[in-house]
Scaffold this motif. Structure first.
Motif, short mmCIF file in Angstrom:
data_model
loop_
_atom_site.label_atom_id
_atom_site.label_comp_id
_atom_site.label_asym_id
_atom_site.label_seq_id
_atom_site.Cartn_x
_atom_site.Cartn_y
_atom_site.Cartn_z
N PHE A 252 0.96 -1.37 -0.10
CA PHE A 252 -0.08 0.03 0.01
C PHE A 252 1.02 1.17 0.17
CE2 PHE A 252 -3.63 -2.47 2.28
CZ PHE A 252 -4.21 -2.87 1.19
N LEU A 253 1.98 1.13 1.07
CA LEU A 253 2.63 2.29 0.97
C LEU A 253 3.70 2.61 -0.41
CD1 LEU A 253 4.03 4.51 3.13
CD2 LEU A 253 5.80 2.86 3.14
N ILE A 254 4.04 1.36 -0.94
CA ILE A 254 4.60 1.51 -2.48
C ILE A 254 3.65 2.25 -3.34
CG2 ILE A 254 5.61 -0.10 -4.18
CD1 ILE A 254 7.00 -1.43 -2.09
N MET A 255 2.53 1.94 -3.47
CA MET A 255 1.60 2.49 -4.13
C MET A 255 1.32 4.00 -4.21
SD MET A 255 -1.79 -0.40 -4.19
CE MET A 255 -1.19 -1.80 -3.66
N VAL A 256 1.10 4.42 -2.85
CA VAL A 256 0.95 5.86 -2.73
C VAL A 256 2.29 6.45 -3.00
CG1 VAL A 256 0.82 7.38 -0.59
CG2 VAL A 256 -0.54 5.21 -0.63
N VAL A 257 3.52 6.07 -2.74
CA VAL A 257 4.74 6.63 -3.13
C VAL A 257 5.18 6.75 -4.71
CG1 VAL A 257 7.18 6.68 -2.88
CG2 VAL A 257 5.81 6.27 -0.89
N ILE A 258 4.76 5.59 -5.20
CA ILE A 258 4.78 5.45 -6.74
C ILE A 258 3.85 6.55 -7.21
CG2 ILE A 258 4.51 4.16 -8.69
CD1 ILE A 258 5.45 1.61 -7.49
N GLY A 259 2.69 6.47 -7.00
CA GLY A 259 1.68 7.29 -7.30
C GLY A 259 1.89 8.87 -7.06
N VAL A 275 -0.72 -2.77 -9.99
CA VAL A 275 -1.33 -3.76 -10.59
C VAL A 275 -0.95 -4.43 -12.05
CG1 VAL A 275 -3.62 -4.96 -11.00
CG2 VAL A 275 -3.65 -3.70 -8.85
N PHE A 276 -0.76 -3.24 -12.71
CA PHE A 276 -0.44 -3.73 -14.19
C PHE A 276 1.10 -4.29 -14.21
CE2 PHE A 276 -3.78 -0.58 -15.77
CZ PHE A 276 -4.62 -1.51 -16.04
N LEU A 277 1.97 -3.59 -13.51
CA LEU A 277 3.28 -4.07 -13.47
C LEU A 277 3.12 -5.32 -12.90
CD1 LEU A 277 5.43 -1.02 -12.48
CD2 LEU A 277 5.26 -2.01 -14.69
N GLY A 302 10.49 -2.98 -4.63
CA GLY A 302 11.61 -2.26 -3.77
C GLY A 302 12.49 -1.32 -4.45
N VAL A 303 13.09 -1.95 -5.75
CA VAL A 303 13.88 -1.24 -6.58
C VAL A 303 13.20 -0.07 -7.23
CG1 VAL A 303 15.47 -1.39 -8.73
CG2 VAL A 303 15.57 -3.15 -7.03
N LEU A 304 11.96 -0.31 -7.71
CA LEU A 304 11.22 0.85 -8.57
C LEU A 304 10.95 1.92 -7.34
CD1 LEU A 304 9.66 1.70 -10.85
CD2 LEU A 304 7.63 0.64 -9.77
N LEU A 305 10.65 1.56 -6.06
CA LEU A 305 10.29 2.48 -4.97
C LEU A 305 11.62 3.28 -4.82
CD1 LEU A 305 8.43 3.44 -2.44
CD2 LEU A 305 9.69 1.89 -1.11
N VAL A 306 12.74 2.90 -4.85
CA VAL A 306 13.88 3.57 -4.68
C VAL A 306 14.22 4.39 -5.81
CG1 VAL A 306 16.62 3.50 -4.36
CG2 VAL A 306 15.11 1.92 -3.13
N MET A 312 11.91 10.99 -9.13
CA MET A 312 10.50 11.55 -9.06
C MET A 312 10.13 11.75 -7.70
SD MET A 312 8.39 10.02 -12.09
CE MET A 312 9.27 9.63 -13.65
N PRO A 313 10.45 12.40 -6.83
CA PRO A 313 10.03 12.24 -5.37
C PRO A 313 8.54 12.56 -5.32
CG PRO A 313 11.66 13.96 -6.05
CD PRO A 313 11.55 13.24 -7.04
N ASN A 314 8.39 13.18 -6.44
CA ASN A 314 6.78 13.57 -5.88
C ASN A 314 5.85 12.54 -6.68
OD1 ASN A 314 6.70 16.17 -4.70
ND2 ASN A 314 7.60 16.96 -6.63
N GLY A 315 6.58 11.43 -7.43
CA GLY A 315 5.65 10.37 -7.82
C GLY A 315 5.21 10.51 -9.18
N ILE A 316 4.80 9.53 -9.68
CA ILE A 316 4.53 9.72 -11.16
C ILE A 316 3.08 10.57 -11.50
CG2 ILE A 316 3.56 7.99 -13.07
CD1 ILE A 316 5.57 6.00 -12.01
N SER A 317 2.31 10.68 -10.53
CA SER A 317 1.18 11.48 -10.87
C SER A 317 1.58 12.87 -11.12
CB SER A 317 0.24 11.40 -9.77
OG SER A 317 0.81 11.93 -8.85
N LYS A 318 2.48 13.43 -10.63
CA LYS A 318 2.86 14.58 -10.93
C LYS A 318 3.36 14.84 -12.26
CE LYS A 318 4.07 18.51 -8.67
NZ LYS A 318 3.56 19.12 -7.68
#
Ligand SMILES: Nc1ncnc2c1ncn2[C@@H]1O[C@H](COP(=O)(O)OP(=O)(O)OP(=O)(O)O)[C@@H](O)[C@H]1O
Ligand SMILES: [Mg+2]
Lengths: 350, 258
Positions: A252-259, A275-277, A302-306, A312-318
């Motif tokens: 959940f946390l990873i999703m929030v940060v990626i997004g 989910v897609f990945l 884990g790697v993606l998160l890092v 992209m510290p603001n995530g992909i949505s930005k």
């Protein structure tokens, strides 16, 4: 001076409505493809959880590594009330949300005396405790054997037993959840939450009761997770404690940060990417490494998160929103100078 | 000017381990006054502010604001009694635009809660429009309204100080504590800020401020409290203070020697 609120908040309903219509039309295209429908339904559950978490993590700046517990509380409460007690679905959802809010309130009061790593650890510990409850309280949860025979969801006299039906239900919940959260963000409450993230000492100095807001938003995010969990239980009809383990909280946390934290659509975008990945990995990895275990998923994310945190510290949505803005402003043929300052166009809260 | 006492500090002490950062300090601020707190580096000025605003608990002593004891109260409770502040080490909300910072300052004047905002009730929109208008006024008052829609973190140091003042004013407090408001401002900006503070005082605002720039202190302070090693060594009008031998020895002497 222009005192137009649209310069700060994008309150327009146009974007969300277009998106809603597209999402609602999608199942008619993929009507016979249950794989696609169920993938989107999973994104729906996660989006609901991560939208609540985005308020807590992205706006108020408070971490939680225990939200799988609330997801599980919703799931088990619904299971128990509908399968064991034979009550209507809505009662299970409601009671689940009430239990989740009480539990989050009780746990939140001591836990929010902590900050940063300590808060992360405390919420993690809480998640482990609740997981143990799911595992050991066998008379109610069925323990490690799992809980079987949860009936399909039925609301307003409609039974949501097929993927096609369930798709609409979950996405209506997701959109209501995002709508509610977006309205909160664009108000006094949203600013109070962001101010806690910005500077607790300054926030208190202008009269904001930061503990109250941390608690309120923690409870709200727990309710989001609980409702998602209730719906999930009805959808899969079988649940077991492992579904609500620590790893789920971490995903959940990873999703929030990626997004992307600080954008109310970040939760949905992160859930979709996850989910897609994940589906893509299940396809590709066995072809490359034939005897890979399920562990590759956590390594990959884990790697993606890092990588995201670094680049992209603001995530992909930005990035996505910048892109959309560029396209729509080109489309409308607006000269660049229409934006008086370079930052005005991009810092509006969507 | 009325003689009503707004803030009363009595025998206030704070020690950090062995360090007596504030020791047995007493003074009063009357409504409508501008009171300066001066003293060499490490004299305990910021600690005094932190005690008065409830950021840290006092070791002993009394603090009364508007006749109410505020010892043991949380900072947000003290703020809601009408006391706000700025910070020596800037504390702007970097995750917001300038105007949102100031709108956040109006928090205690607004009502919207989680439910009413989440459900997008009509009165929320009305409140939002009003608070934005109000925020723009506060920014105009300190002279940075043209930066309203910039991200706060992009502002130069001096403007961030002004932003903190605008944010403190937005709560419509009766009393503002300013910790070195002129630090980082150029002489022109400093003079502007002096005028801004004088104007606000005319509108009934009371100030307690820490400042190293003697020219500013002498030009706007009605009263000066001098701290040295945590103790109050003098209190009086600018004229009295500038001729006080103790002060000259402890502070002004040091300044003049430079
Ligand atoms: N949180 C703290 N813990 C320990 N010691 C502290 C703390 N805060 C302040 N001190 C000490 O208390 C004394 C007074 O510090 P304070 O910051 O109040 O001084 P000041 O008058 O504001 O100085 P300056 O002009 O440099 O801002 C100093 O010796 C400082 O080291
Ligand atoms: Mg200081």
């Amino acid at each position: 001076m222009d005192n137009n609120l649209t310069k700060i908040y994008n309150r327009s309903l146009k974007g969300p409505l277009i998106f809603f219509v597209v999402i609602m039309l999608l199942p008619f295209i993929f009507q016979s493809n249950n794989y696609i429908l169920s993938t989107f339904i999973m994104i729906g559950f996660y989006s609901l959880v991560t939208t609540g978490l985005t308020l807590l993590i992205g706006y108020a700046g408070q971490i939680s590594l225990g939200h799988a517990a609330f997801y599980g509380i919703g799931a088990y409460t619904s299971a128990y009330f509908t399968a064991t007690l034979q009550m209507p679905s809505w009662i299970g959802i409601l009671v689940g949300a009430i239990i989740a809010s009480l539990v989050s309130l009780i746990i939140g009061i001591p836990v929010f005396k902590l900050k940063g790593h300590y808060l992360a650890l405390a919420t993690l510990g809480f998640g482990v405790i609740i997981f143990t409850f799911f595992k050991e309280w066998k008379t109610i949860t069925g323990g490690l054997n799992g809980f079987f025979g949860i009936p399909p969801l039925s609301l307003f006299g409609i039974s949501f037993s097929t993927d096609f039906q369930f798709y609409f239900l979950i996405w209506i919940f997701v959109f209501l959840g995002i709508f509610f959260a977006r309205n909160i963000v664009q108000s006094r409450v949203g600013r109070a939450l962001m101010s806690i993230h910005g500077s607790e000492i300054a926030s208190e100095a202008i009269g904001i009761n930061i503990n109250k807001y941390k608690l309120q938003i923690f409870v709200l995010s727990a309710v989001y997770a609980s409702i998602a969990g209730s719906l999930y239980a009805h959808y899969v009809t079988f649940i077991n404690p492992q579904l609500f383990e620590m790893m789920t909280s971490i995903y959940f946390l990873i999703m929030v940060v990626i997004g992307g934290i600080g954008n109310i659509w970040g939760g949905l975008i992160g859930a979709a990417i996850y989910v897609f990945l994940g589906e893509l990995l299940k396809d590709i990895v066995p072809k490359i490494i034939p005897n890979a275990s399920g562990e590759f998923e956590i390594v990959f994310f884990g790697v993606l998160l890092v990588v995201i945190l670094i680049y992209m510290p603001n995530g992909i949505s930005k990035a996505i929103f910048h892109f959309i803005k560029r396209i729509t402003s080109n489309f409308k043929n607006k000269p660049v100078s229409a934006f008086s300052k370079k930052s005005t166009g991009s810092d509006i809260h969507d | 000017m009325t003689e009503e006492t707004l803030l009363k500090v009595e025998n206030l002490s704070k020690s950090f381990g062995g360090v007596n950062a504030v020791e047995n300090v007493s003074f009063e601020v009357k409504k409508g006054e501008i009171v300066a707190v001066i003293g060499p580096n490490g004299a305990g000025k910021t600690t005094l502010f932190n005690l008065v605003t409830g950021v840290i608990p006092a070791t002993s002593g009394k603090i009364t604001f508007k006749g109410v004891s505020i010892i043991g109260k949380r900072p947000y409770q003290i703020a809601s009694l009408g006391m706000t502040r700025t910070f020596q080490n800037l504390q702007v909300f970097n995750n917001m635009t300038v105007i949102e910072n100031v709108m956040t300052g109006s928090h205690i004047r607004l009502k919207t809660g989680i439910l009413s905002s989440g459900l997008r009730l009509p009165n929320v929109y009305k409140e939002e429009k009003e608070v934005m208008q109000k925020a723009l006024q506060c920014l105009e008052q300190v002279g940075i309204a043209d930066l309203a829609f910039e991200r706060a973190e992009t502002l130069p140091y001096g403007n961030q100080r002004l932003l903190e003042i605008a944010r403190a004013v937005a709560a419509e407090p009766s009393f503002i504590l300013l910790d070195e408001p002129m630090a980082g401002l150029n002489p022109q900006e400093s003079r502007n800020l002096v005028n801004v503070l004088k104007n606000m005082r005319k509108q009934g605002m009371t100030f307690l401020f820490v400042e190293h720039d003697m020219e500013t202190v002498m030009s706007i302070a009605d009263k000066i409290v001098v701290l040295d090693y945590g103790k109050k060594i003098a209190e009086g009008t600018p004229e009295e203070i500038s001729s006080n031998p103790k002060v000259i020895a402890a502070y002004l002497g040091e300044e003049e020697a430079i």
